[in-house]
Design a protein around this motif. Structure first.
Motif, PDB file in Angstrom:
ATOM      1  N   ASN A   1       7.033  -4.044  13.014  1.00 58.45           N
ATOM      2  CA  ASN A   1       7.614  -4.746  11.652  1.00 58.45           C
ATOM      3  C   ASN A   1       6.674  -4.076  10.646  1.00 58.45           C
ATOM      4  O   ASN A   1       7.121  -3.977   9.568  1.00 58.45           O
ATOM      5  CB  ASN A   1       6.960  -6.200  11.926  1.00 58.45           C
ATOM      6  CG  ASN A   1       8.103  -6.910  12.858  1.00 58.45           C
ATOM      7  OD1 ASN A   1       9.259  -6.535  13.032  1.00 58.45           O
ATOM      8  ND2 ASN A   1       7.706  -8.069  13.069  1.00 58.45           N
ATOM      9  N   ALA A   2       5.390  -3.745  10.971  1.00 56.75           N
ATOM     10  CA  ALA A   2       4.492  -3.213   9.912  1.00 56.75           C
ATOM     11  C   ALA A   2       4.827  -1.794   9.237  1.00 56.75           C
ATOM     12  O   ALA A   2       5.189  -1.630   8.114  1.00 56.75           O
ATOM     13  CB  ALA A   2       3.088  -3.070  10.392  1.00 56.75           C
ATOM     14  N   VAL A   3       5.516  -0.961  10.285  1.00 52.74           N
ATOM     15  CA  VAL A   3       5.959   0.114   9.722  1.00 52.74           C
ATOM     16  C   VAL A   3       7.431  -0.005   8.992  1.00 52.74           C
ATOM     17  O   VAL A   3       7.762   0.784   7.994  1.00 52.74           O
ATOM     18  CB  VAL A   3       6.309   1.174  10.907  1.00 52.74           C
ATOM     19  CG1 VAL A   3       6.988   2.376  10.823  1.00 52.74           C
ATOM     20  CG2 VAL A   3       5.097   1.781  11.436  1.00 52.74           C
ATOM     21  N   LYS A   4       8.170  -0.742   9.733  1.00 57.62           N
ATOM     22  CA  LYS A   4       9.683  -1.241   9.059  1.00 57.62           C
ATOM     23  C   LYS A   4       9.384  -1.603   7.620  1.00 57.62           C
ATOM     24  O   LYS A   4      10.282  -1.166   6.844  1.00 57.62           O
ATOM     25  CB  LYS A   4      10.133  -2.105   9.803  1.00 57.62           C
ATOM     26  CG  LYS A   4      11.656  -2.329   9.487  1.00 57.62           C
ATOM     27  CD  LYS A   4      12.272  -3.787  10.131  1.00 57.62           C
ATOM     28  CE  LYS A   4      11.855  -3.571  11.711  1.00 57.62           C
ATOM     29  NZ  LYS A   4      12.697  -4.830  12.305  1.00 57.62           N
ATOM     30  N   PHE A   5       8.519  -2.359   7.404  1.00 61.07           N
ATOM     31  CA  PHE A   5       8.384  -2.913   6.017  1.00 61.07           C
ATOM     32  C   PHE A   5       7.496  -2.107   5.069  1.00 61.07           C
ATOM     33  O   PHE A   5       7.213  -2.498   3.960  1.00 61.07           O
ATOM     34  CB  PHE A   5       8.000  -4.365   5.966  1.00 61.07           C
ATOM     35  CG  PHE A   5       8.984  -5.224   6.673  1.00 61.07           C
ATOM     36  CD1 PHE A   5      10.136  -5.330   6.278  1.00 61.07           C
ATOM     37  CD2 PHE A   5       8.719  -5.798   7.827  1.00 61.07           C
ATOM     38  CE1 PHE A   5      11.186  -6.231   6.984  1.00 61.07           C
ATOM     39  CE2 PHE A   5       9.581  -6.724   8.674  1.00 61.07           C
ATOM     40  CZ  PHE A   5      10.529  -6.879   8.008  1.00 61.07           C
ATOM     41  N   SER A   6       7.103  -0.986   5.566  1.00 67.83           N
ATOM     42  CA  SER A   6       6.057  -0.262   4.545  1.00 67.83           C
ATOM     43  C   SER A   6       7.001   1.117   3.936  1.00 67.83           C
ATOM     44  O   SER A   6       7.615   1.625   4.546  1.00 67.83           O
ATOM     45  CB  SER A   6       5.055   0.544   5.488  1.00 67.83           C
ATOM     46  OG  SER A   6       3.953  -0.482   5.767  1.00 67.83           O
ATOM     47  N   PRO A   7       6.705   1.134   2.635  1.00 69.74           N
ATOM     48  CA  PRO A   7       7.146   2.170   2.160  1.00 69.74           C
ATOM     49  C   PRO A   7       6.947   3.562   2.183  1.00 69.74           C
ATOM     50  O   PRO A   7       5.625   3.691   2.970  1.00 69.74           O
ATOM     51  CB  PRO A   7       7.179   1.788   0.503  1.00 69.74           C
ATOM     52  CG  PRO A   7       5.891   1.319   0.414  1.00 69.74           C
ATOM     53  CD  PRO A   7       5.795   0.505   1.717  1.00 69.74           C
ATOM     54  N   ASP A   8       7.350   4.741   1.984  1.00 69.01           N
ATOM     55  CA  ASP A   8       6.951   5.960   2.017  1.00 69.01           C
ATOM     56  C   ASP A   8       5.405   6.131   1.464  1.00 69.01           C
ATOM     57  O   ASP A   8       5.424   5.799   0.254  1.00 69.01           O
ATOM     58  CB  ASP A   8       7.914   6.906   1.346  1.00 69.01           C
ATOM     59  CG  ASP A   8       9.333   7.159   2.248  1.00 69.01           C
ATOM     60  OD1 ASP A   8       9.233   6.527   3.375  1.00 69.01           O
ATOM     61  OD2 ASP A   8      10.074   7.878   1.819  1.00 69.01           O
ATOM     62  N   GLY A   9       4.693   6.806   2.105  1.00 70.75           N
ATOM     63  CA  GLY A   9       3.344   6.767   1.761  1.00 70.75           C
ATOM     64  C   GLY A   9       2.279   5.759   1.822  1.00 70.75           C
ATOM     65  O   GLY A   9       1.190   5.376   1.577  1.00 70.75           O
ATOM     66  N   GLY A  10       3.098   4.604   2.644  1.00 72.60           N
ATOM     67  CA  GLY A  10       2.215   3.474   3.127  1.00 72.60           C
ATOM     68  C   GLY A  10       1.377   3.573   4.235  1.00 72.60           C
ATOM     69  O   GLY A  10       1.372   4.342   4.808  1.00 72.60           O
TER      70      GLY A  10
ATOM     71  N   ALA B   1      -2.424  -4.789   9.652  1.00 77.21           N
ATOM     72  CA  ALA B   1      -2.042  -4.964   8.129  1.00 77.21           C
ATOM     73  C   ALA B   1      -1.426  -3.770   7.694  1.00 77.21           C
ATOM     74  O   ALA B   1      -1.246  -2.692   7.946  1.00 77.21           O
ATOM     75  CB  ALA B   1      -3.252  -4.942   7.376  1.00 77.21           C
ATOM     76  N   ASP B   2      -0.373  -4.052   6.874  1.00 76.40           N
ATOM     77  CA  ASP B   2       0.517  -2.952   6.236  1.00 76.40           C
ATOM     78  C   ASP B   2       0.215  -3.104   4.588  1.00 76.40           C
ATOM     79  O   ASP B   2      -0.210  -4.169   4.325  1.00 76.40           O
ATOM     80  CB  ASP B   2       1.840  -2.959   6.613  1.00 76.40           C
ATOM     81  CG  ASP B   2       2.587  -4.423   6.136  1.00 76.40           C
ATOM     82  OD1 ASP B   2       2.646  -4.843   5.121  1.00 76.40           O
ATOM     83  OD2 ASP B   2       3.232  -5.208   6.971  1.00 76.40           O
ATOM     84  N   THR B   3       0.957  -2.134   3.976  1.00 81.29           N
ATOM     85  CA  THR B   3       0.858  -2.106   2.520  1.00 81.29           C
ATOM     86  C   THR B   3       2.426  -2.126   2.036  1.00 81.29           C
ATOM     87  O   THR B   3       2.794  -1.710   0.996  1.00 81.29           O
ATOM     88  CB  THR B   3       0.257  -0.869   1.921  1.00 81.29           C
ATOM     89  OG1 THR B   3       1.126   0.397   2.561  1.00 81.29           O
ATOM     90  CG2 THR B   3      -1.109  -0.916   2.397  1.00 81.29           C
ATOM     91  N   GLY B   4       3.190  -3.083   2.738  1.00 78.99           N
ATOM     92  CA  GLY B   4       4.552  -3.219   2.330  1.00 78.99           C
ATOM     93  C   GLY B   4       5.204  -4.215   1.384  1.00 78.99           C
ATOM     94  O   GLY B   4       4.182  -4.509   0.437  1.00 78.99           O
ATOM     95  N   ILE B   5       6.240  -4.592   1.609  1.00 78.78           N
ATOM     96  CA  ILE B   5       6.908  -5.454   0.351  1.00 78.78           C
ATOM     97  C   ILE B   5       6.234  -6.902   0.484  1.00 78.78           C
ATOM     98  O   ILE B   5       6.549  -7.734  -0.553  1.00 78.78           O
ATOM     99  CB  ILE B   5       8.400  -5.562   0.605  1.00 78.78           C
ATOM    100  CG1 ILE B   5       8.667  -5.910   2.189  1.00 78.78           C
ATOM    101  CG2 ILE B   5       9.220  -4.161   0.640  1.00 78.78           C
ATOM    102  CD1 ILE B   5      10.247  -6.402   2.360  1.00 78.78           C
ATOM    103  N   GLY B   6       5.776  -7.147   1.432  1.00 80.21           N
ATOM    104  CA  GLY B   6       5.160  -8.789   1.498  1.00 80.21           C
ATOM    105  C   GLY B   6       6.136  -9.733   1.745  1.00 80.21           C
ATOM    106  O   GLY B   6       7.333  -9.763   1.772  1.00 80.21           O
ATOM    107  N   ILE B   7       5.622 -11.107   1.580  1.00 79.00           N
ATOM    108  CA  ILE B   7       6.443 -12.330   1.727  1.00 79.00           C
ATOM    109  C   ILE B   7       6.044 -13.382   1.004  1.00 79.00           C
ATOM    110  O   ILE B   7       4.833 -13.525   0.769  1.00 79.00           O
ATOM    111  CB  ILE B   7       6.915 -12.485   3.195  1.00 79.00           C
ATOM    112  CG1 ILE B   7       8.049 -13.537   3.428  1.00 79.00           C
ATOM    113  CG2 ILE B   7       5.684 -13.005   3.945  1.00 79.00           C
ATOM    114  CD1 ILE B   7       8.253 -13.983   4.793  1.00 79.00           C
ATOM    115  N   THR B   8       6.964 -14.145   0.380  1.00 73.22           N
ATOM    116  CA  THR B   8       6.537 -15.360  -0.354  1.00 73.22           C
ATOM    117  C   THR B   8       5.818 -16.254   0.460  1.00 73.22           C
ATOM    118  O   THR B   8       6.105 -16.260   1.737  1.00 73.22           O
ATOM    119  CB  THR B   8       7.714 -16.017  -1.212  1.00 73.22           C
ATOM    120  OG1 THR B   8       8.554 -16.358  -0.385  1.00 73.22           O
ATOM    121  CG2 THR B   8       8.491 -14.807  -2.108  1.00 73.22           C
ATOM    122  N   ALA B   9       4.962 -16.886  -0.493  1.00 69.94           N
ATOM    123  CA  ALA B   9       4.267 -18.242   0.493  1.00 69.94           C
ATOM    124  C   ALA B   9       5.399 -19.138   0.901  1.00 69.94           C
ATOM    125  O   ALA B   9       5.149 -19.923   2.031  1.00 69.94           O
ATOM    126  CB  ALA B   9       3.463 -18.771  -0.604  1.00 69.94           C
TER     127      ALA B   9
END
Length: 519
Positions: A423-432, A450-458
């Motif tokens: 999941n973390a890889v799937k939602f991380s952009p290039d360079g993430g 932990a990833d540096t991806g798109i995140g999700i709303t509360a």
């Protein structure tokens, strides 16, 4: 004491005052000898009038007529030098409280005391009567205009009075109700309720202070017990009512009239019945939905199991083709075989997820626990994820080799790690960057991905561990996924007596953490 003396002889007046003082009174007195003087003297509200029977032109009888017309006349004692028996009787008939002869004034003091005492009693009686009339008027107003039906019955149950609200409920007139047994207004099946209530009320037990079902109150707002009974109307209409009663004479005195109260609760009963019907309908619908959900899960599990067998065979032959020991295939062929193999593995993983979740829902998920080195599982999961992840996404592992062993199901824990990493890889952009950390703390091992991806709303974070849930951003970007990975991971971690949670900020990244007990 204020005394008014109707006397034309000043000496006789002084003699009367002397006798009053000798009897212990301290009179404030005045003397008059004609009608105008008497009227003026009465205006000063005397406590007692001592009237001479014989005055020139105006005597005691004329004074009694005048005084008797007052709203609160003072007592009058007639005094004379000589009176016949007929004159005495006539004076008493016209309102005098007593009569005395002037040569026997020793009896004046007791006569005045008696007159004043009688007047006080008369005042008290009139006050009590006025109060009683006022209370009766108030009761009548409250009784007649009460929003609930009310009836007063004799001790034998016959109706004495009924108010307009009760007559309207019963559809009867006062003439039809008066003298009729009150319980005839109630359906026969409910009459024993009234009989028992009245019996206990008469015994001073306040109408059934007995144990009641928990959570239910059978008392009205005044603390009196109430019962539900059905009122029978003239036209056959049945009215649900709330009944209570009280004795007019308290403490269970025999023969006391009874006040009955009947409140129309038909609307409430209809609402309760409608709510009961809705509840039953919802229960049936819920049972049907649960059965449909069970059949759906059973169908998916069956189909997934049937798909797994041929898919395993396909993957086996694909692996044989991928080995190409005789170098039969060219580069394009190998690329196509690689695509077949990759999609076969994806499909097999999806089927495994569906079968695992079917076991979770059915409560048949079985753990095979033993000693597990989490550091080894972390390294294996990271290497497997790197092999399939885009090279533009960096995966970093920060875990000490000295992590304590766990008593756990190794393959299932590895499955959790692979789900979180994919999941973390799937939602991380290039360079993430995807960072995996693990440490021991307070009797458990904490793992974070932990990833540096798109995140999700509360608003959506609370639903992330729900089966088949996919966030709005995931759907907008058409990112592949079944929505089962996090739900399965949660079930596996909690089956190990652990916990799992998530924190995320849109546009910044997501961190999923879980803890497993060391012991």
């Amino acid at each position: 004491m204020r005394a008014l003396l109707l006397e034309d002889n000043p000496d006789d007046a002084e003699l009367l005052v002397f006798e009053l003082k000798r009897a212990g009174f301290d009179p404030e007195w005045s003397r008059v000898d004609d009608e105008p003087g008497l009227v003026a003297g009465l205006g000063r509200s005397p406590d007692i009038v001592l009237a001479d029977y014989n005055l020139p032109g105006f005597g005691a009888l004329q004074a009694l007529r005048l005084i008797g017309a007052l709203p609160d006349p003072p007592p009058v004692i007639v005094i004379s030098g000589a009176m016949s028996e007929d004159a005495c009787v006539e004076a008493l008939r016209r309102g005098a409280v007593d009569y005395l002869l002037k040569d026997r004034l020793a009896r004046l003091g007791p006569a005045v005391e008696h007159a004043l005492a009688q007047r006080r009693l008369d005042h008290a009686r009139r006050h009590a009567e006025a109060q009683s009339q006022q209370h009766e008027r108030r009761f009548r107003a409250a009784f007649d205009h009460a929003p609930v039906g009310m009836a007063v019955t004799a001790a034998d149950g016959e109706v004495i009075e009924a108010n307009a609200a009760l007559l309207e409920m019963a559809g009867l007139s006062m003439a039809e109700v008066r003298g009729r047994p009150f319980d005839e207004l109630v359906l026969p099946d409910d009459r024993p309720v009234l009989a028992e209530y009245i019996k206990l009320l008469g015994e001073g037990r306040d109408g059934e202070r007995r144990a009641r079902p928990r959570g239910r109150s059978d008392d009205d707002h005044l603390g009196r017990p109430v019962r539900e009974v059905r009122l029978a109307g003239r036209d056959g209409k049945v009215t649900w009512t709330q009944y209570s009663a009280s004795l007019i004479t308290p403490n269970g005195v025999d023969g006391s009239p009874i006040v009955h109260q009947i409140a129309d609760i038909s609307a409430r009963r209809r609402a309760e019945q409608a709510l009961q019907r809705q509840t039953e309908q919802l229960a049936r619908s819920n049972a049907e939905l649960q059965e449909l959900d069970r059949l759906k899960s059973e169908f998916i599990a069956t189909v997934s199991h049937e798909l797994r067998t041929p898919l395993t065979s396909i993957r086996g032959y694909t692996e044989m083709l991928a080995e190409d020991v005789n170098n039969v295939f060219g580069d394009d062929d190998r690329r196509l075989i690689s695509i077949i193999d990759r999609n076969g593995r994806r499909l097999l993983a999806l089927i495994d997820d569906v079968l695992t979740f079917a076991d979770i829902e059915a409560g048949t998920l079985t753990l095979t626990c033993g000693p597990v080195r989490l550091a080894d599982l972390l390294l294996s999961a990271v290497e497997a994820t790197r092999a399939s992840a885009p090279p533009e996404v960096a995966i970093k592992l920060d875990a000490a080799d000295s992590l304590p062993e766990l008593d756990a199901d190794g393959p299932q824990i590895e499955r959790v790690l692979l789900n979180l990493l994919s999941n973390a890889v799937k939602f991380s952009p290039d360079g993430g960057t995807v960072r995996v950390t693990a440490r021991a703390d307070a009797g458990e091992i904490l793992v974070s991905v932990a990833d540096t991806g798109i995140g999700i709303t509360a608003a959506e974070q609370t639903r992330l561990f729900t089966r088949f849930f996919r966030s709005a951003e995931t759907q907008r970007r058409a990112i592949n996924g079944s929505g089962l990975g996090l739900a399965i991971s949660k079930a596996i971690v909690e089956a190990h007596a652990g916990w799992i949670g998530i924190s995320s900020t849109p546009g910044v990244g997501t961190t999923v953490s879980f803890g497993l007990p060391i012991s």
